[in-house]
Design a protein around this motif. Structure first.
Motif, PDB file in Angstrom:
ATOM      1  N   GLU A   1      -1.239   0.563   1.112  1.00  0.00           N
ATOM      2  CA  GLU A   1      -1.967   1.736   0.643  1.00  0.00           C
ATOM      3  C   GLU A   1      -0.992   2.734  -0.289  1.00  0.00           C
ATOM      4  O   GLU A   1       0.176   2.729   0.030  1.00  0.00           O
ATOM      5  CB  GLU A   1      -2.543   2.354   1.862  1.00  0.00           C
TER       6      GLU A   1
ATOM      7  N   ARG B   1      -9.683   4.859  -0.327  1.00  0.00           N
ATOM      8  CA  ARG B   1      -8.350   4.415  -0.300  1.00  0.00           C
ATOM      9  C   ARG B   1      -7.982   3.552  -1.405  1.00  0.00           C
ATOM     10  O   ARG B   1      -8.670   2.984  -2.076  1.00  0.00           O
ATOM     11  CB  ARG B   1      -8.075   3.445   1.014  1.00  0.00           C
ATOM     12  N   THR B   2      -6.514   3.471  -2.071  1.00  0.00           N
ATOM     13  CA  THR B   2      -6.148   2.828  -3.007  1.00  0.00           C
ATOM     14  C   THR B   2      -5.091   2.021  -2.708  1.00  0.00           C
ATOM     15  O   THR B   2      -4.280   2.308  -1.824  1.00  0.00           O
ATOM     16  CB  THR B   2      -5.331   3.642  -4.244  1.00  0.00           C
ATOM     17  N   ILE B   3      -5.478   0.460  -2.846  1.00  0.00           N
ATOM     18  CA  ILE B   3      -4.472  -0.541  -2.600  1.00  0.00           C
ATOM     19  C   ILE B   3      -3.839  -1.187  -3.139  1.00  0.00           C
ATOM     20  O   ILE B   3      -4.402  -1.294  -4.660  1.00  0.00           O
ATOM     21  CB  ILE B   3      -5.263  -1.551  -1.687  1.00  0.00           C
TER      22      ILE B   3
ATOM     23  N   THR C   1       1.256   5.261   1.450  1.00  0.00           N
ATOM     24  CA  THR C   1       2.206   4.399   2.360  1.00  0.00           C
ATOM     25  C   THR C   1       3.223   3.852   1.596  1.00  0.00           C
ATOM     26  O   THR C   1       4.478   4.206   2.064  1.00  0.00           O
ATOM     27  CB  THR C   1       1.572   3.506   3.275  1.00  0.00           C
TER      28      THR C   1
END
Length: 312
Positions: A262, A306-308, A265
């Protein structure tokens, strides 16, 4: 003396010794008697030589040996490399600290070109080799020289230093190119280019070791005779610590260890001062990832809130 242009002054006029055959023979015999042993000097396989040339662009030769051998053990042919997953190739590059990761990407693409466009056989001339992804004039000429004995004189920093000192060649790229090619014996680019680069690497270093290394050109060398061992300035690389290049490498290493991460993170893992809304936050990280995406190395995906991020 020979090969003297008409202009006068150190920056325009230069000459080479009249007894060029003696100059050539002295260097080749010196190299044959004793030189550093690198495994890519013992092969004429164009693929193996290309891998060594790309790896050597940002890494000391001593450290390249282990990486080169491991790379070829994993992908021993262009067909093996072409069929490999790009993320595995990039991950290998990063884990061995081999410099810019896009070089791994280009090497992978060059292998695919050789397989698809040349039926698995490398082109032989510098012009043809330049058609491969990521292969510039220097690398193309080196591969042509060392694999096919068909190149021009290689002109790297070591060679410039040698001809500048030995024959008083001006600090000018055209002059270096011309002098290096006039010095090289016809049809012997493989041994000659290895020999003159070795001379620059072990005898004519920034701090010269003329007598200790038994330099074969002392009787002709302008620097040895005058004591003037100045040499062209060597550009310094920007500091690696804290650079975008360092953080790009950290991103690739982390994504190689995890299937996906993520955005925030990832940010916290690559720098301790990461703050989503701070100076080195999401906007900064998205810019870094945009560069890596443009290079075909990472993929950024939006999932609801969320951005993955993952390797391509």
């Amino acid at each position: 003396m020979t090969d003297a242009p008409a202009e006068q002054g150190r920056q325009t006029a230069w000459t080479l010794p009249e007894d060029l055959e003696a100059v050539r023979t002295a260097l080749i015999e010196w190299y044959a008697d004793d030189h550093r042993s690198f495994p890519w000097r013992e092969t004429d396989d164009a693929y193996e030589i290309l891998v060594s040339e790309v790896m050597s662009q940002q890494t000391q030769l001593g450290r390249v040996v282990e990486a080169w051998e491991a790379f070829l053990e994993r992908w021993p042919t262009t067909a093996d490399l072409a069929a490999a997953d790009r993320s595995a190739v990039v991950g290998f590059w990063t884990s061995h600290s081999l410099g810019y990761n896009n070089r791994a990407k280009y090497l992978h693409e060059a292998a695919q070109q050789v397989e698809a466009e040349y039926d698995g056989e490398f082109p032989e001339t510098p012009d043809e080799l330049e058609e491969l992804m990521g292969v510039g004039p220097y690398t193309a000429n080196a591969v042509s020289s060392f694999a096919f004995n068909a190149g021009d004189a290689v002109v790297d920093t070591n060679v410039k230093r040698v001809v500048y000192r030995a024959f008083d060649i001006p600090d000018d790229d055209d002059a270096f190119e011309t002098a290096a090619n006039r010095l090289m014996p016809d049809g012997r680019s493989r041994v000659w280019n290895n020999a003159i680069m070795e001379l620059g690497g072990v005898a004519c270093e920034k701090t010269p070791r003329c007598d200790e290394a038994g330099c074969p050109w002392r009787e002709w060398c302008h620097a040895y005779q005058t004591g003037d061992f100045t040499a062209p300035d060597v550009p310094t690389q920007p500091s690696f610590e804290g650079s975008r290049r360092q953080f790009r490498g950290r991103v690739i290493r982390l994504l190689d260890e995890h299937d996906e991460m993520e955005l925030d993170t990832l940010g916290h893992r690559i720098r301790v001062d990461y703050a989503p809304d701070g100076e080195h936050g999401r906007e900064w990280l998205r810019g870094l990832l945009s560069d890596l995406s443009d290079d075909g190395l990472v993929q950024v995906e939006k999932r609801s809130d969320r951005t993955i991020v993952r390797l391509r």
